[in-house]
Design a protein around this motif. Sequence first.
Motif, PDB file in Angstrom:
ATOM      1  N   ASP A   1       0.716  -1.091   0.065  1.00  0.00           N
ATOM      2  CA  ASP A   1       0.286  -0.117   0.216  1.00  0.00           C
ATOM      3  C   ASP A   1       0.701   1.426   0.064  1.00  0.00           C
ATOM      4  OD1 ASP A   1       0.797   0.255   2.729  1.00  0.00           O
ATOM      5  OD2 ASP A   1      -0.883   0.061   3.476  1.00  0.00           O
ATOM      6  N   GLY A   2       2.179   1.074   0.015  1.00  0.00           N
ATOM      7  CA  GLY A   2       3.014   2.393   0.223  1.00  0.00           C
ATOM      8  C   GLY A   2       3.572   2.648   1.570  1.00  0.00           C
ATOM      9  N   SER A   3       3.169   2.217   2.521  1.00  0.00           N
ATOM     10  CA  SER A   3       3.710   2.466   3.709  1.00  0.00           C
ATOM     11  C   SER A   3       4.832   1.586   4.173  1.00  0.00           C
ATOM     12  CB  SER A   3       2.470   2.312   4.687  1.00  0.00           C
ATOM     13  OG  SER A   3       2.162   0.873   4.863  1.00  0.00           O
ATOM     14  N   TRP A   4       5.272   2.077   5.275  1.00  0.00           N
ATOM     15  CA  TRP A   4       6.454   1.102   5.853  1.00  0.00           C
ATOM     16  C   TRP A   4       5.975   0.943   7.443  1.00  0.00           C
ATOM     17  CZ3 TRP A   4       8.181   4.177   2.089  1.00  0.00           C
ATOM     18  CH2 TRP A   4       9.252   3.676   1.088  1.00  0.00           C
ATOM     19  N   PRO A   5       6.440  -0.097   8.101  1.00  0.00           N
ATOM     20  CA  PRO A   5       5.961  -0.217   9.438  1.00  0.00           C
ATOM     21  C   PRO A   5       6.973   0.662  10.094  1.00  0.00           C
ATOM     22  CG  PRO A   5       7.020  -2.137   8.666  1.00  0.00           C
ATOM     23  CD  PRO A   5       6.786  -1.328   7.482  1.00  0.00           C
ATOM     24  N   TYR A   6       6.803   0.901  11.548  1.00  0.00           N
ATOM     25  CA  TYR A   6       8.085   1.662  12.019  1.00  0.00           C
ATOM     26  C   TYR A   6       9.260   0.903  11.978  1.00  0.00           C
ATOM     27  CZ  TYR A   6      10.490   3.489  16.081  1.00  0.00           C
ATOM     28  OH  TYR A   6      11.372   4.101  17.202  1.00  0.00           O
ATOM     29  N   GLY A   7       9.256  -0.492  12.524  1.00  0.00           N
ATOM     30  CA  GLY A   7      10.364  -1.061  12.329  1.00  0.00           C
ATOM     31  C   GLY A   7      10.115  -2.652  11.908  1.00  0.00           C
ATOM     32  N   ALA A   8      11.251  -3.227  11.630  1.00  0.00           N
ATOM     33  CA  ALA A   8      11.157  -4.646  10.966  1.00  0.00           C
ATOM     34  C   ALA A   8      11.321  -5.590  12.138  1.00  0.00           C
ATOM     35  CB  ALA A   8      12.300  -4.775   9.890  1.00  0.00           C
ATOM     36  N   ALA A   9      10.568  -5.640  13.176  1.00  0.00           N
ATOM     37  CA  ALA A   9      10.586  -6.607  14.230  1.00  0.00           C
ATOM     38  C   ALA A   9       9.400  -6.735  14.954  1.00  0.00           C
ATOM     39  CB  ALA A   9      11.709  -6.082  15.248  1.00  0.00           C
ATOM     40  N   PRO A  10       9.121  -7.961  15.512  1.00  0.00           N
ATOM     41  CA  PRO A  10       7.865  -8.228  15.713  1.00  0.00           C
ATOM     42  C   PRO A  10       7.583  -6.916  17.020  1.00  0.00           C
ATOM     43  CG  PRO A  10       9.025 -10.110  16.211  1.00  0.00           C
ATOM     44  CD  PRO A  10       9.927  -9.010  15.649  1.00  0.00           C
ATOM     45  N   GLY A  11       5.939  -6.628  16.829  1.00  0.00           N
ATOM     46  CA  GLY A  11       5.472  -5.655  17.591  1.00  0.00           C
ATOM     47  C   GLY A  11       5.790  -4.149  17.036  1.00  0.00           C
ATOM     48  N   LEU A  12       6.498  -4.142  16.168  1.00  0.00           N
ATOM     49  CA  LEU A  12       6.758  -2.746  15.624  1.00  0.00           C
ATOM     50  C   LEU A  12       5.997  -2.507  14.223  1.00  0.00           C
ATOM     51  CD1 LEU A  12      10.595  -2.495  16.515  1.00  0.00           C
ATOM     52  CD2 LEU A  12       8.713  -1.931  17.852  1.00  0.00           C
TER      53      LEU A  12
ATOM     54  N   TYR B   1       4.247  11.093  11.536  1.00  0.00           N
ATOM     55  CA  TYR B   1       5.659  11.789  11.780  1.00  0.00           C
ATOM     56  C   TYR B   1       6.987  10.832  11.145  1.00  0.00           C
ATOM     57  CZ  TYR B   1       5.811   9.921  16.556  1.00  0.00           C
ATOM     58  OH  TYR B   1       5.807   9.189  17.547  1.00  0.00           O
ATOM     59  N   HIS B   2       6.918   9.478  11.505  1.00  0.00           N
ATOM     60  CA  HIS B   2       7.532   8.770  10.988  1.00  0.00           C
ATOM     61  C   HIS B   2       7.558   8.458   9.417  1.00  0.00           C
ATOM     62  CE1 HIS B   2       8.034   7.411  15.102  1.00  0.00           C
ATOM     63  NE2 HIS B   2       9.282   7.952  15.086  1.00  0.00           N
ATOM     64  N   SER B   3       6.313   8.663   9.056  1.00  0.00           N
ATOM     65  CA  SER B   3       6.277   8.610   7.643  1.00  0.00           C
ATOM     66  C   SER B   3       6.585   9.765   6.876  1.00  0.00           C
ATOM     67  CB  SER B   3       4.636   8.328   7.353  1.00  0.00           C
ATOM     68  OG  SER B   3       4.071   7.159   8.003  1.00  0.00           O
ATOM     69  N   ALA B   4       6.469  10.894   7.444  1.00  0.00           N
ATOM     70  CA  ALA B   4       7.129  12.028   7.040  1.00  0.00           C
ATOM     71  C   ALA B   4       8.578  11.914   6.846  1.00  0.00           C
ATOM     72  CB  ALA B   4       6.604  13.133   7.733  1.00  0.00           C
ATOM     73  N   PHE B   5       9.087  11.442   8.139  1.00  0.00           N
ATOM     74  CA  PHE B   5      10.659  11.241   7.741  1.00  0.00           C
ATOM     75  C   PHE B   5      11.121  10.453   6.754  1.00  0.00           C
ATOM     76  CE2 PHE B   5      11.521  11.925  12.705  1.00  0.00           C
ATOM     77  CZ  PHE B   5      10.975  13.144  12.823  1.00  0.00           C
ATOM     78  N   VAL B   6      10.423   9.240   6.525  1.00  0.00           N
ATOM     79  CA  VAL B   6      10.508   8.596   5.275  1.00  0.00           C
ATOM     80  C   VAL B   6      10.603   9.201   4.077  1.00  0.00           C
ATOM     81  CG1 VAL B   6      10.049   6.367   4.187  1.00  0.00           C
ATOM     82  CG2 VAL B   6      10.287   6.215   6.689  1.00  0.00           C
TER      83      VAL B   6
ATOM     84  N   SER C   1       4.651   6.252  -4.414  1.00  0.00           N
ATOM     85  CA  SER C   1       3.821   5.363  -3.802  1.00  0.00           C
ATOM     86  C   SER C   1       3.459   5.611  -2.245  1.00  0.00           C
ATOM     87  CB  SER C   1       4.315   3.793  -3.832  1.00  0.00           C
ATOM     88  OG  SER C   1       3.229   3.102  -3.040  1.00  0.00           O
ATOM     89  N   ALA C   2       4.551   5.986  -1.709  1.00  0.00           N
ATOM     90  CA  ALA C   2       4.387   6.510  -0.040  1.00  0.00           C
ATOM     91  C   ALA C   2       3.472   7.624  -0.160  1.00  0.00           C
ATOM     92  CB  ALA C   2       5.760   6.543   0.674  1.00  0.00           C
ATOM     93  N   LEU C   3       3.829   8.597  -0.968  1.00  0.00           N
ATOM     94  CA  LEU C   3       3.013   9.727  -1.029  1.00  0.00           C
ATOM     95  C   LEU C   3       1.352   9.651  -1.272  1.00  0.00           C
ATOM     96  CD1 LEU C   3       3.082  13.034  -0.870  1.00  0.00           C
ATOM     97  CD2 LEU C   3       3.546  13.192  -3.441  1.00  0.00           C
ATOM     98  N   ASP C   4       1.403   8.562  -2.100  1.00  0.00           N
ATOM     99  CA  ASP C   4      -0.305   8.340  -2.409  1.00  0.00           C
ATOM    100  C   ASP C   4      -0.815   7.856  -1.171  1.00  0.00           C
ATOM    101  OD1 ASP C   4      -0.195   9.002  -5.245  1.00  0.00           O
ATOM    102  OD2 ASP C   4       0.437   6.827  -5.774  1.00  0.00           O
TER     103      ASP C   4
ATOM    104  N   SER D   1       5.678  17.670  11.016  1.00  0.00           N
ATOM    105  CA  SER D   1       6.513  16.854  10.040  1.00  0.00           C
ATOM    106  C   SER D   1       6.027  16.658   8.730  1.00  0.00           C
ATOM    107  CB  SER D   1       6.849  15.510  10.910  1.00  0.00           C
ATOM    108  OG  SER D   1       7.605  15.793  11.963  1.00  0.00           O
ATOM    109  N   MET D   2       4.587  16.532   8.578  1.00  0.00           N
ATOM    110  CA  MET D   2       4.102  16.318   7.301  1.00  0.00           C
ATOM    111  C   MET D   2       4.102  17.780   6.416  1.00  0.00           C
ATOM    112  SD  MET D   2       2.600  13.665   6.236  1.00  0.00           S
ATOM    113  CE  MET D   2       2.310  11.916   7.028  1.00  0.00           C
ATOM    114  N   VAL D   3       4.001  18.978   7.067  1.00  0.00           N
ATOM    115  CA  VAL D   3       4.141  20.333   6.510  1.00  0.00           C
ATOM    116  C   VAL D   3       5.370  20.306   5.806  1.00  0.00           C
ATOM    117  CG1 VAL D   3       4.137  22.512   6.542  1.00  0.00           C
ATOM    118  CG2 VAL D   3       2.201  21.333   7.813  1.00  0.00           C
ATOM    119  N   TRP D   4       6.472  19.958   6.608  1.00  0.00           N
ATOM    120  CA  TRP D   4       7.971  19.815   6.320  1.00  0.00           C
ATOM    121  C   TRP D   4       8.164  18.935   5.244  1.00  0.00           C
ATOM    122  CZ3 TRP D   4      11.156  15.516   8.240  1.00  0.00           C
ATOM    123  CH2 TRP D   4      12.532  15.880   7.962  1.00  0.00           C
TER     124      TRP D   4
END
Length: 381
Positions: A230-241, A247-252, A275-278, A308-311
């Motif tokens: 769907d264009g997103s990323w999870p916060y981390g690549a580990a169980p529970g993340l 704001y983390h999506s904006a950093f990416v 894709s992330a922007l969509d 962070s999104m505005v930035w």
Amino acid sequence: MVEAEEARTAADSLSAALERSDFVGWDPYDALASPGIRAVARAPVLRQAAIQGVKVLPFNPRRVLAIPAQENAKALALFVSAYERLARLQPEGRFARLALALAERLERRALPSGEGAGWGYPFDVQTRWGFYPSTEPNAVVTSFAAHAFMDVEALAPPGRFSAAVEGSLAYARSRLLVEAGDEAFFAYYEGSRVPIHNASLLVASVFARVGRTAEALPALRYSLSRQRADGSWPYGAAPGLDWVDGYHSAFVLWSLDCAIEGGAEAEASRSALKSALDFVLARFIDPDGAVRASPESRFPIDIHSCASMVWALSRVHALDPRALEAAGRILDWTLANMRRADGRFAFQKRRLFRSSVPYARWSDGHMLLALSEYLAATAGG
């Protein structure tokens, strides 16, 4: 969209408030700066409970808890980058002087580590996945500091802050790089092996910006290969993340645009960014301009996500004209709903109330940078 004059007035009012406080303040995650809390909360679960407990209160208990207002390296980095952008728009104003003075304060907060130096928070932090003390640099603060030093070089004598940038790169290379089989990423802090996508990509963006694309590529490829359908990323690549937030999506988004500009895996990064922007435009920004807490929930609306999104959207507007229009809607909502009477910004808006505690890094640093980035984008900068 917000008129440039309104955004400029908001930036001036916020800057005046920050100057009155000498750019120091509290932070939503600073509970472990309390001597009493530190003495009691020795186990990870107690430390995390204390941090979250202080953070969610709708009033500020920090004076009672003896939590000091502190100078925060990340806040300084945000201020430096914001004032550099404002100085570009007003070359004869006071912003260049402020950017240089704060850059020198930021430089003095370096924490030597290995072959280089990094930057961290002035308080201990316990998360659900790790712990890092105030004496430990980390990837996020170091990346924002490095970008701030590169920004302010335009106002300083040639090479004035190059040693600080080189120190941050040496720290990242020697202390944060984690090799995982045939892949690699940058850890959040030395010794951690938990992949946190926004932190790793922020470090990669520093290498890309200085033209060291070969050192950015492994971490960039690591995260690009883990982008969801769907264009997103999870916060981390580990169980529970596996959560997704604003704001983390904006950093990416911002980091990928840096990678594209630096020529690091530009075609793949551009495709991932589109894709992330969509995803962000469809799932995070409500029609009124509020940035949702998650794709599933509107509340709490956090100033950090709005700023962070505005930035980020202001930065990537050349890729897609929808980005700047969305940034203007978010800023319009934020100025109407989150700005305090003194020019600073509230922490969160919940369904039934607003937490108006102002925070130097979380709220005001990111808002000053958002305002300055938006003004630069709307001015064609």
